[in-house]
Write an enzyme that holds these catalytic residues in place. Structure first.
Site, short mmCIF file in Angstrom:
data_model
loop_
_atom_site.label_atom_id
_atom_site.label_comp_id
_atom_site.label_asym_id
_atom_site.label_seq_id
_atom_site.Cartn_x
_atom_site.Cartn_y
_atom_site.Cartn_z
N HIS A 1 -15.94 6.43 -50.58
CA HIS A 1 -15.74 7.87 -50.46
C HIS A 1 -15.67 8.25 -48.98
O HIS A 1 -16.51 7.83 -48.19
CB HIS A 1 -16.89 8.60 -51.17
N ASN B 1 -12.75 15.31 -46.03
CA ASN B 1 -13.50 14.92 -47.23
C ASN B 1 -12.89 15.62 -48.44
O ASN B 1 -12.98 16.85 -48.55
CB ASN B 1 -14.97 15.32 -47.04
N CYS C 1 -18.51 14.09 -55.63
CA CYS C 1 -17.79 13.05 -54.88
C CYS C 1 -17.89 11.66 -55.54
O CYS C 1 -17.12 10.76 -55.19
CB CYS C 1 -18.30 12.98 -53.46
O1 UT7 Z 1 -19.07 14.28 -49.68
C1 UT7 Z 1 -20.41 13.92 -49.68
C2 UT7 Z 1 -21.24 14.91 -49.04
N1 UT7 Z 1 -21.14 15.07 -47.63
C3 UT7 Z 1 -21.55 14.17 -46.73
O2 UT7 Z 1 -21.78 13.02 -46.98
C4 UT7 Z 1 -21.79 14.68 -45.32
C5 UT7 Z 1 -23.04 14.06 -44.73
N2 UT7 Z 1 -23.39 14.62 -43.42
C6 UT7 Z 1 -22.62 14.45 -42.32
O3 UT7 Z 1 -21.58 13.85 -42.36
C7 UT7 Z 1 -23.13 14.99 -41.00
O4 UT7 Z 1 -24.50 15.36 -41.13
C8 UT7 Z 1 -22.31 16.23 -40.49
C9 UT7 Z 1 -20.92 15.78 -40.04
C10 UT7 Z 1 -22.21 17.27 -41.58
C11 UT7 Z 1 -23.03 16.86 -39.28
O5 UT7 Z 1 -23.19 15.88 -38.26
P1 UT7 Z 1 -24.62 15.73 -37.56
O6 UT7 Z 1 -24.45 14.69 -36.54
O7 UT7 Z 1 -25.62 15.46 -38.65
O8 UT7 Z 1 -24.81 17.14 -36.89
P2 UT7 Z 1 -25.99 18.19 -37.09
O9 UT7 Z 1 -25.87 18.84 -38.42
O10 UT7 Z 1 -27.29 17.51 -36.74
O11 UT7 Z 1 -25.65 19.26 -35.96
C12 UT7 Z 1 -25.70 18.92 -34.57
C13 UT7 Z 1 -25.30 20.12 -33.74
C14 UT7 Z 1 -26.04 21.40 -34.15
O12 UT7 Z 1 -26.32 22.12 -32.96
P3 UT7 Z 1 -27.81 22.09 -32.33
O13 UT7 Z 1 -28.70 22.61 -33.39
O14 UT7 Z 1 -28.05 20.65 -32.00
O15 UT7 Z 1 -27.65 22.97 -31.14
C15 UT7 Z 1 -24.99 22.16 -34.96
O16 UT7 Z 1 -25.18 23.56 -34.89
O17 UT7 Z 1 -23.89 20.40 -33.92
C16 UT7 Z 1 -23.71 21.78 -34.26
N3 UT7 Z 1 -22.53 21.89 -35.12
C17 UT7 Z 1 -21.30 22.02 -34.64
N4 UT7 Z 1 -20.81 22.10 -33.38
C18 UT7 Z 1 -19.48 22.21 -33.24
C19 UT7 Z 1 -22.49 21.83 -36.46
N5 UT7 Z 1 -21.21 21.94 -36.88
C20 UT7 Z 1 -20.45 22.04 -35.76
C21 UT7 Z 1 -19.06 22.18 -35.54
N6 UT7 Z 1 -18.62 22.25 -34.27
N7 UT7 Z 1 -18.16 22.21 -36.56
#
Ligand code: UT7
Length: 323
Positions: A249, A279, A114
């Site tokens: 980005h 993204n 990225c």
């Molecule tokens: O391009 C450069 C690289 N990428 C990035 O910069 C991405 C960086 N990371 C992020 O943007 C965020 O961490 C994400 C958008 C990927 C995830 O958001 P988050 O607020 O960090 O969520 P999380 O991973 O802590 O997950 C929270 C909850 C989990 O459930 P539990 O364990 O709390 O019950 C996940 O299982 O959300 C759940 N979850 C979803 N729920 C519905 C994860 N993906 C989904 C989904 N729909 N698509």
């Protein structure tokens, strides 16, 4: 030493629009979860006849047309990508053929994920400083839908396909990019398949699909993005308010919000397009740059900070001026 300015931009998005409601038909997710956690409402994926290469070529052609630069003024052609349609020939070599660039053009695909487009700008600036032909065509192009596990809701809702490009022109008296960059080798936070991944799963460094520890990457991104922008401003000797736009980005709107807060930026100068693109990795910075130019938000004499971060892990930033 010769500096550089951006003299033209272009972009290309594939035809298939995939909304968050469409994603909810494929995995256990919702428009509410995706839009509040990321800012994404829809993304584009390649349909039949479209690929990383066709998008790269179309964006490059549009940038060249916008610049009004003839193919034989281009001495450097770089394509930033980690989802190239072929390992070889490089997308850059195929663009040389399809856009009629001269055979003495320096053609190279660059992989810094990225951060790749900003890395490629820094490479182009260095090559143009040697003299010779004045222009470089720099492209960021990805087809992330090819490396996503469509059953993994934690990654498949995040990514889109697309390409963006710009033409850099070098001249005495033009400014430097004041680029900064960094790398922190890490295969656990974010990885995608290499060419041998399918042949020997046991020994392969990379998995068959893109995998990501979202929280770890979020922490990394909110650390490096503000820091690298501050370093660019310091190197260039300008204050944050001297910059007309910040093109970050587009990985997550919440990451941009943290950078805006930490750097004390005017949010109106940091508007993104992640709601419509998802993204697109190396393509996201040049796609947003081109949209801002085409809607008149950026014009002649404006200065823009460009910054990317992602797999590798890598990050890079620079300050570019529009001719
Ligand atoms: O391009 C450069 C690289 N990428 C990035 O910069 C991405 C960086 N990371 C992020 O943007 C965020 O961490 C994400 C958008 C990927 C995830 O958001 P988050 O607020 O960090 O969520 P999380 O991973 O802590 O997950 C929270 C909850 C989990 O459930 P539990 O364990 O709390 O019950 C996940 O299982 O959300 C759940 N979850 C979803 N729920 C519905 C994860 N993906 C989904 C989904 N729909 N698509």
């Amino acid at each position: 030493m010769r500096g550089v300015k951006i003299v033209g931009t272009g972009s290309a998005l594939p035809s298939r629009v995939v909304t968050n409601d469409d994603m909810a038909q494929m995995v256990d997710t919702s428009d509410e979860w995706i839009s509040t956690r990321t800012g994404i409402r829809s993304r584009r994926w390649c349909a039949a006849g479209e690929s990383q290469y066709t998008l790269a070529r179309d964006a490059a052609k549009r940038a060249l047309d916008a610049a009004g630069v003839a193919p034989d003024e281009v001495g450097v052609c770089l394509v930033a990508t980690f989802t190239a349609s072929a390992a070889t020939p490089s997308a850059a070599c195929l663009i040389q053929r399809d856009l009629g660039l001269a055979e003495d053009t320096f053609c190279l695909d660059v992989n810094a994920a990225c951060a790749g487009f900003v890395y490629a700008l820094a490479v182009a600036e260095s090559l143009l400083a040697r003299g010779g032909k004045p222009c470089a065509l720099v492209v960021g192009a990805e087809e992330l839908s090819r490396v996503m596990d469509m059953a993994d809701r934690t990654t498949c809702v995040l990514f889109g396909d697309g390409a963006g490009a710009c033409v850099l022109k070098a001249a005495e008296g033009y400014p430097a990019l004041h680029a900064v960059w960094g790398s922190r080798g890490n295969g656990e936070a974010l990885a995608a398949p290499g060419v041998n991944a399918a042949r020997d799963e046991a020994d392969a460094v990379c998995p068959s699909y893109l995998t990501m520890d979202g929280r770890a990457v979020f922490r990394f991104a909110t650390e490096v993005l503000p820091r690298c922008c501050a370093e660019v401003l310091e190197r260039a000797g300008v204050s944050a308010s001297d910059v007309d736009r910040y093109v970050f980005h587009q990985a997550n709107k919440r990451i941009v919000d943290v950078a805006v807060r930490k750097l004390g930026l005017d949010p109106a100068k940091c508007a993104g397009n992640i709601d419509r693109t998802g993204n697109t990795s190396a393509a996201s910075v040049p796609i947003l740059l081109d949209e801002l130019v085409r809607e008149g938000a950026l014009g002649s004499g404006d200065r823009v900070v460009l910054a990317g971060f992602g797999a590798g892990l890598t990050w890079a930033g620079c300050l570019a001026e529009l001719a």
